[in-house]
Design a protein around this motif. Structure first.
Motif, short mmCIF file in Angstrom:
data_model
loop_
_atom_site.label_atom_id
_atom_site.label_comp_id
_atom_site.label_asym_id
_atom_site.label_seq_id
_atom_site.Cartn_x
_atom_site.Cartn_y
_atom_site.Cartn_z
N GLU A 53 0.83 -1.21 0.00
CA GLU A 53 0.00 0.00 0.00
C GLU A 53 0.87 1.26 0.00
N ALA A 54 1.90 1.28 0.85
CA ALA A 54 2.79 2.44 0.92
C ALA A 54 3.51 2.65 -0.41
N LEU A 55 3.91 1.57 -1.04
CA LEU A 55 4.62 1.65 -2.33
C LEU A 55 3.69 2.19 -3.41
N GLU A 56 2.48 1.69 -3.45
CA GLU A 56 1.52 2.15 -4.46
C GLU A 56 1.26 3.65 -4.31
N LYS A 57 1.04 4.13 -3.09
CA LYS A 57 0.78 5.55 -2.87
C LYS A 57 1.97 6.40 -3.29
N ALA A 58 3.17 5.96 -2.93
CA ALA A 58 4.37 6.74 -3.28
C ALA A 58 4.56 6.81 -4.78
N LEU A 59 4.34 5.70 -5.47
CA LEU A 59 4.50 5.69 -6.92
C LEU A 59 3.50 6.62 -7.60
N GLU A 60 2.26 6.59 -7.15
CA GLU A 60 1.22 7.37 -7.82
C GLU A 60 1.27 8.85 -7.44
N ARG A 61 1.98 9.19 -6.36
CA ARG A 61 2.15 10.59 -5.99
C ARG A 61 3.40 11.19 -6.63
N PHE A 62 4.27 10.35 -7.15
CA PHE A 62 5.51 10.85 -7.74
C PHE A 62 5.23 11.61 -9.02
N ARG A 63 5.93 12.71 -9.20
CA ARG A 63 5.81 13.51 -10.42
C ARG A 63 7.16 13.53 -11.12
N LYS A 64 7.17 13.10 -12.36
CA LYS A 64 8.41 12.98 -13.12
C LYS A 64 9.09 14.34 -13.29
N PRO A 65 10.40 14.41 -13.02
CA PRO A 65 11.12 15.67 -13.24
C PRO A 65 11.36 15.92 -14.72
N ALA A 66 11.61 17.16 -15.07
CA ALA A 66 11.89 17.52 -16.45
C ALA A 66 13.19 16.85 -16.89
N GLY A 67 13.25 16.52 -18.18
CA GLY A 67 14.46 15.92 -18.73
C GLY A 67 14.48 14.41 -18.70
N VAL A 68 13.43 13.79 -18.15
CA VAL A 68 13.32 12.33 -18.13
C VAL A 68 12.10 11.96 -18.96
N SER A 69 12.27 11.06 -19.93
CA SER A 69 11.16 10.66 -20.78
C SER A 69 10.25 9.70 -20.04
N GLY A 70 8.98 9.69 -20.45
CA GLY A 70 8.01 8.82 -19.82
C GLY A 70 6.84 9.60 -19.27
N PRO A 71 5.88 8.90 -18.70
CA PRO A 71 4.68 9.58 -18.17
C PRO A 71 4.99 10.48 -16.99
N ILE A 72 4.27 11.58 -16.89
CA ILE A 72 4.47 12.50 -15.77
C ILE A 72 4.07 11.84 -14.46
N ARG A 73 2.99 11.08 -14.49
CA ARG A 73 2.52 10.37 -13.31
C ARG A 73 2.60 8.87 -13.56
N LEU A 74 2.93 8.13 -12.52
CA LEU A 74 2.98 6.67 -12.59
C LEU A 74 1.65 6.10 -12.10
N ASP A 75 1.15 5.13 -12.82
CA ASP A 75 -0.08 4.44 -12.42
C ASP A 75 0.28 3.00 -12.08
N ALA A 76 0.09 2.63 -10.84
CA ALA A 76 0.47 1.30 -10.38
C ALA A 76 -0.77 0.45 -10.12
N PHE A 77 -0.72 -0.80 -10.56
CA PHE A 77 -1.84 -1.72 -10.33
C PHE A 77 -1.57 -2.52 -9.06
N ARG A 78 -2.59 -2.56 -8.20
CA ARG A 78 -2.55 -3.43 -7.02
C ARG A 78 -3.91 -4.07 -6.88
N ASP A 79 -3.95 -5.38 -6.70
CA ASP A 79 -5.19 -6.13 -6.83
C ASP A 79 -6.33 -5.59 -5.98
N THR A 80 -6.06 -5.21 -4.72
CA THR A 80 -7.13 -4.78 -3.82
C THR A 80 -7.84 -3.54 -4.34
N ASN A 81 -7.10 -2.61 -4.95
CA ASN A 81 -7.68 -1.36 -5.41
C ASN A 81 -8.16 -1.40 -6.85
N ASP A 82 -7.53 -2.23 -7.70
CA ASP A 82 -7.72 -2.08 -9.14
C ASP A 82 -8.40 -3.25 -9.84
#
Length: 319
Positions: A53-82
């Motif tokens: 749970e703590a890992l999922e929240k941290a991943l989905e709250r992370f905002r990608k810094p400039a200069g790194v390719s990829g999505p600005i926000r990370l979407d993580a799948f965890r069975d209980t929530n998704d």
């Protein structure tokens, strides 16, 4: 399965498949793989749910810094929530297919979990040689370090060992419930995980993220400073308005006292001399201007003259 996942070198140096890649096919389906919804699928034992749970929240709250390719926000799948409705196996396979990477929370609990082993096998089968599997060591010890008498402490699920020659896990051991997975002593493993998800070196994402944090902090401080200045200006304006209002009140009362004294003079030049003098004194105290001072002097002289005229003939005048 004998797949070399690239974990024979440090996770910092390897370059996993780019986040958001969408050119694989589901084996045997004959159709293009569905558009991926998740950047990470978290596979874990329910006994380790606090960390997941703590890992999922941290991943989905992370905002990608400039200069790194990829999505600005990370979407993580965890069975209980998704997990949605439908057949478990069908829904599981669909979500594994939509996930770019598989994060395996390794522990003796995970090793003993049939579900964790199945999720690893299905993910590798679906994504083939481009499967990105990221082991996290939450508890226990790597299997190759376990002696015979410590077999129960082995953390890597068998499916993970079947897929990797030598799994190199990101170390999150001694995690306590309530701790942040991205702060304090876990900052280094946190940036290692982000580096694996974004396909860059740890130093790159760490430096850029710290720079972003400094910029955000400076913006916050600047905004707070502006608010303090604005508050001080408003407060100063309010104080000045109050001072002006008090001043105007004093002037009005001083003028009122002068008018009251004038009325007494008009009514009787010989009556209420002391009260007139008191009014003049009060007016001078409230508004020490030339007009009030002149009025006070006039009232003092008048009081002196009247009192002298009254008491001197009686022989008891003592100026």
């Amino acid at each position: 399965m004998g797949i070399d996942m690239g974990y024979t070198v440090s996770p910092v140096d390897r370059a996993p498949a780019s986040v958001g890649a969408n050119d694989d096919k589901v084996p045997g389906s004959g159709t293009e793989e569905p558009v991926r919804t998740y950047q990470a699928f978290i596979s874990y034992s329910r006994l380790d749910i606090a960390f997941a749970e703590a890992l999922e929240k941290a991943l989905e709250r992370f905002r990608k810094p400039a200069g790194v390719s990829g999505p600005i926000r990370l979407d993580a799948f965890r069975d209980t929530n998704d997990f949605g409705s439908g057949d478990y196996q069908t829904v599981l396979l669909a979500n594994l297919a939509r996930s770019t990477a598989l994060i395996v929370v390794c522990s003796p609990n995970a090793r003993a979990s049939v579900f964790v082993n199945d999720e690893i096998r299905h993910f590798i089968r679906i994504h083939g040689s481009r499967a990105v599997v990221i082991p996290i060591l939450l508890a226990g010890i790597p299997n190759n370090e376990a002696s015979v008498d410590r077999a129960d402490d082995m953390a890597f699920p068998q499916a993970l060992c079947d897929a990797m020659t030598m799994p190199l896990a990101i170390d999150y051991r001694n995690f306590s419930v309530g701790e942040k997975v991205n702060k304090g002593r876990f900052e280094t493993p946190w940036y290692m995980l982000l580096a694996d998800l974004y396909g860059v070196a740890r130093s790159v994402i760490e430096q850029r993220d710290r720079k972003r944090q400094v910029l955000n902090r400076n913006r916050w401080i600047a905004g707070l400073s502006a608010m303090v200045v604005a508050f001080a200006v408003v407060a100063g304006w309010a104080v000045n308005r109050q001072i002006l209002a008090n001043r105007q009140t004093d002037i009005a009362k001083a003028r009122e006292r002068i008018a009251q004294g004038a009325r007494l003079v008009a009514e009787s030049r010989s009556a209420n001399n002391l009260e007139r003098l008191q009014y003049a004194i009060e007016a001078e105290v409230r508004d020490p201007a030339n007009s009030t001072r002149a009025n006070l002097i006039a009232q003092v002289e008048h009081y002196w003259y009247v009192e002298r005229a009254w008491w001197e003939p009686l022989g008891i005048w003592h100026p």
